[in-house]
Scaffold this active site. Structure first.
Site, PDB file in Angstrom:
ATOM      1  N   LYS A  42       0.820  -1.216   0.000  1.00 20.37           N
ATOM      2  CA  LYS A  42       0.000   0.000   0.000  1.00 20.37           C
ATOM      3  C   LYS A  42       0.854   1.266   0.000  1.00 20.37           C
ATOM      4  O   LYS A  42       1.855   1.334   0.701  1.00 20.37           O
ATOM      5  CB  LYS A  42      -0.897  -0.020   1.247  1.00 20.37           C
ATOM      6  CG  LYS A  42      -1.940   1.058   1.283  1.00 20.37           C
ATOM      7  CD  LYS A  42      -3.122   0.629   2.116  1.00 20.37           C
ATOM      8  CE  LYS A  42      -4.227   1.655   2.103  1.00 20.37           C
ATOM      9  NZ  LYS A  42      -4.694   2.066   0.798  1.00 20.37           N
ATOM     10  N   GLY A  47       6.717   0.818   5.619  1.00 19.94           N
ATOM     11  CA  GLY A  47       7.593  -0.092   4.877  1.00 19.94           C
ATOM     12  C   GLY A  47       7.590   0.185   3.381  1.00 19.94           C
ATOM     13  O   GLY A  47       8.641   0.156   2.732  1.00 19.94           O
ATOM     14  N   CYS A  48       6.432   0.466   2.838  1.00 19.41           N
ATOM     15  CA  CYS A  48       6.313   0.720   1.398  1.00 19.41           C
ATOM     16  C   CYS A  48       6.979   2.042   1.016  1.00 19.41           C
ATOM     17  O   CYS A  48       7.587   2.145  -0.051  1.00 19.41           O
ATOM     18  CB  CYS A  48       4.845   0.705   0.968  1.00 19.41           C
ATOM     19  SG  CYS A  48       4.073  -0.914   1.204  1.00 19.41           S
ATOM     20  N   THR A  49       6.884   3.021   1.890  1.00 21.60           N
ATOM     21  CA  THR A  49       7.534   4.308   1.630  1.00 21.60           C
ATOM     22  C   THR A  49       9.051   4.145   1.680  1.00 21.60           C
ATOM     23  O   THR A  49       9.764   4.640   0.797  1.00 21.60           O
ATOM     24  CB  THR A  49       7.054   5.374   2.640  1.00 21.60           C
ATOM     25  OG1 THR A  49       5.635   5.519   2.497  1.00 21.60           O
ATOM     26  CG2 THR A  49       7.737   6.706   2.401  1.00 21.60           C
ATOM     27  N   ALA A  52      10.081   2.279  -1.558  1.00 18.88           N
ATOM     28  CA  ALA A  52       9.982   3.137  -2.745  1.00 18.88           C
ATOM     29  C   ALA A  52      11.098   4.186  -2.750  1.00 18.88           C
ATOM     30  O   ALA A  52      11.704   4.444  -3.793  1.00 18.88           O
ATOM     31  CB  ALA A  52       8.614   3.817  -2.795  1.00 18.88           C
TER      32      ALA A  52
END
Length: 155
Positions: A42, A47-49, A52
């Site tokens: 998401k 974690g995704c930030t 990325a």
């Protein structure tokens, strides 16, 4: 029904709409580049930030190794656009509404509900050379993908 893509398999071709409205086709990218395809849960989660932004920070190195980075999640194109802009991401994020591409690759879900975090390194011939599946080590996805690309270049 989802298939599971394994190392050595031909990556399934797919097409998704890019945030700018154009079409992204995997086979078009593979004409002259390796592709680092990463599925993530998401936009704008910690974690995704981190993941990325690490791909962003290493993006020039990926380009030096003839690779394009592509992120995929079930978030909307609007969400992706905001995520890309707020973190100055130089690569495309694709919206996989309905999880069709995720299912094509057989990306597992954590606890059966949370979309998994899996990275695939696909060479210019469309062959999957590496798969890394870890929800808790987002930065290792980037480091490991770069190592695999260096090995591909040596061969």
């Amino acid at each position: 029904m989802s298939e599971k893509v394994n190392i050595g398999d031909k990556a399934p071709d797919f097409e998704l709409v890019k945030p700018d409205g154009g079409l992204f086709r995997l086979k078009d990218q593979l004409k002259d580049k390796n592709v680092v395809l990463y599925f993530y849960p998401k936009d704008n989660t910690p974690g995704c930030t981190k993941q990325a932004c690490e791909f962003r920070d290493q993006y020039e190195v990926f380009k030096e190794h003839d690779a394009e980075v592509v992120g995929i999640s079930g978030d909307s194109a609007d969400s992706h656009e905001k995520f890309e802009q707020s973190h100055r991401l130089p690569f495309v994020l694709l919206s996989d509404k309905g999880n069709q591409v995720r299912n094509m690759f057989g990306v597992p879900r954590k606890f059966g509900i949370i979309p998994g975090r899996v990275t695939y390194v696909i060479d210019k011939n469309g062959i999957v050379r590496y798969i890394f599946n870890s929800m808790t080590k987002p930065l290792e996805h980037v480091k490991n993908a770069l190592e695999v690309l260096k090995d591909i270049e040596k061969k």
